[in-house]
Design a protein around this motif. Structure first.
Motif, PDB file in Angstrom:
ATOM      1  N   GLU A  37      72.543 -20.751 -19.668  1.00 10.54           N
ATOM      2  CA  GLU A  37      71.137 -21.125 -19.706  1.00 10.54           C
ATOM      3  C   GLU A  37      70.376 -20.109 -20.542  1.00 10.54           C
ATOM      4  OE1 GLU A  37      69.880 -21.202 -15.639  1.00 10.54           O
ATOM      5  OE2 GLU A  37      69.720 -19.032 -15.503  1.00 10.54           O
ATOM      6  N   LEU A  38      69.327 -20.579 -21.177  1.00  7.81           N
ATOM      7  CA  LEU A  38      68.506 -19.730 -22.026  1.00  7.81           C
ATOM      8  C   LEU A  38      67.675 -18.798 -21.160  1.00  7.81           C
ATOM      9  CD1 LEU A  38      67.495 -19.150 -24.928  1.00  7.81           C
ATOM     10  CD2 LEU A  38      65.742 -20.884 -24.539  1.00  7.81           C
ATOM     11  N   ILE A  39      67.655 -17.519 -21.526  1.00  2.00           N
ATOM     12  CA  ILE A  39      66.799 -16.552 -20.839  1.00  2.00           C
ATOM     13  C   ILE A  39      65.460 -16.575 -21.576  1.00  2.00           C
ATOM     14  CG2 ILE A  39      66.452 -14.142 -20.202  1.00  2.00           C
ATOM     15  CD1 ILE A  39      69.519 -13.830 -20.304  1.00  2.00           C
ATOM     16  N   GLU A  40      64.444 -17.026 -20.910  1.00  6.54           N
ATOM     17  CA  GLU A  40      63.139 -17.146 -21.556  1.00  6.54           C
ATOM     18  C   GLU A  40      62.375 -15.833 -21.503  1.00  6.54           C
ATOM     19  OE1 GLU A  40      60.958 -20.663 -21.174  1.00  6.54           O
ATOM     20  OE2 GLU A  40      62.674 -21.844 -20.511  1.00  6.54           O
ATOM     21  N   GLY A  41      61.417 -15.694 -22.408  1.00 11.33           N
ATOM     22  CA  GLY A  41      60.582 -14.513 -22.431  1.00 11.33           C
ATOM     23  C   GLY A  41      61.141 -13.397 -23.294  1.00 11.33           C
ATOM     24  N   MET A  42      62.276 -13.641 -23.927  1.00 13.17           N
ATOM     25  CA  MET A  42      62.880 -12.638 -24.798  1.00 13.17           C
ATOM     26  C   MET A  42      62.332 -12.828 -26.217  1.00 13.17           C
ATOM     27  SD  MET A  42      65.182 -11.077 -22.798  1.00 13.17           S
ATOM     28  CE  MET A  42      66.367 -10.341 -23.885  1.00 13.17           C
ATOM     29  N   SER A  43      62.306 -11.754 -26.996  1.00 11.24           N
ATOM     30  CA  SER A  43      61.840 -11.853 -28.376  1.00 11.24           C
ATOM     31  C   SER A  43      62.906 -12.481 -29.280  1.00 11.24           C
ATOM     32  CB  SER A  43      61.452 -10.472 -28.903  1.00 11.24           C
ATOM     33  OG  SER A  43      62.563  -9.606 -28.838  1.00 11.24           O
ATOM     34  N   TRP A  47      71.339 -15.812 -23.896  1.00 11.48           N
ATOM     35  CA  TRP A  47      71.909 -16.775 -22.961  1.00 11.48           C
ATOM     36  C   TRP A  47      72.601 -16.055 -21.819  1.00 11.48           C
ATOM     37  CZ3 TRP A  47      71.017 -21.900 -23.933  1.00 11.48           C
ATOM     38  CH2 TRP A  47      70.549 -22.214 -25.201  1.00 11.48           C
ATOM     39  N   ARG A  48      72.542 -16.666 -20.631  1.00 12.52           N
ATOM     40  CA  ARG A  48      73.187 -16.132 -19.432  1.00 12.52           C
ATOM     41  C   ARG A  48      74.219 -17.160 -18.954  1.00 12.52           C
ATOM     42  NH1 ARG A  48      69.133 -14.176 -16.010  1.00 12.52           N
ATOM     43  NH2 ARG A  48      68.106 -16.138 -16.449  1.00 12.52           N
ATOM     44  N   ARG A  49      75.455 -16.693 -18.726  1.00 16.63           N
ATOM     45  CA  ARG A  49      76.495 -17.586 -18.220  1.00 16.63           C
ATOM     46  C   ARG A  49      76.181 -17.921 -16.771  1.00 16.63           C
ATOM     47  NH1 ARG A  49      80.660 -14.554 -18.932  1.00 16.63           N
ATOM     48  NH2 ARG A  49      81.121 -15.319 -20.998  1.00 16.63           N
ATOM     49  N   VAL A  50      76.217 -19.200 -16.441  1.00 17.81           N
ATOM     50  CA  VAL A  50      75.938 -19.619 -15.071  1.00 17.81           C
ATOM     51  C   VAL A  50      77.157 -20.262 -14.400  1.00 17.81           C
ATOM     52  CG1 VAL A  50      73.452 -19.832 -15.375  1.00 17.81           C
ATOM     53  CG2 VAL A  50      74.904 -21.803 -15.850  1.00 17.81           C
TER      54      VAL A  50
END
Length: 89
Positions: A37-43, A47-50
Motif C-alpha cells: 500500500e502507498l504510504i501517504e504524506g511522503m515527499s 510503499w509498505r508491504r502488507v
C-alpha cells in the motif's frame, strides 16, 4: 488508499518448509505476490508491504486445477531462501 501487487519468483533447489504450512514443499520455482500500500504524506512515493502470498503447487506440477494462493510471512520466505542457498553451496 492506492495499492499494488508486485510479483517475483522464488527458486528452491531442495525441498523446504515454511512456517504456517504443513509438511515439506518440493523444490522448484514458486510465484510470489507481495501486496503493498502507498504510504501517504511522503515527499516521494513509498510503499509498505502488507501481505505476501505463495502460489502452490510449484510451477513444475502444471495442474491449474490444484493451484492455490496461500498467505505466508515474508520473513519466513526470506529465511527459507537463505537456507536453500547456503545448502546448495
Amino acid at each position: 488508499m492506492p495499492d499494488r501487487t508486485t510479483r517475483s519468483i522464488a527458486h528452491f533447489t531442495a525441498p523446504f518448509m515454511l512456517g504456517g504450512l504443513e509438511g515439506q514443499l518440493p523444490a522448484g520455482d514458486y510465484d510470489i505476490d507481495h501486496d503493498e500500500e502507498l504510504i501517504e504524506g511522503m515527499s516521494r512515493l513509498a510503499w509498505r508491504r502488507v501481505a505476501t502470498f505463495i502460489h502452490l503447487p510449484a510451477k513444475a506440477v502444471n495442474n491449474p486445477l490444484t493451484s492455490q494462493l496461500v498467505a505466508i510471512d515474508h520473513l519466513d520466505l526470506e529465511t527459507a531462501l537463505v537456507r536453500d542457498r547456503e545448502n546448495a553451496a
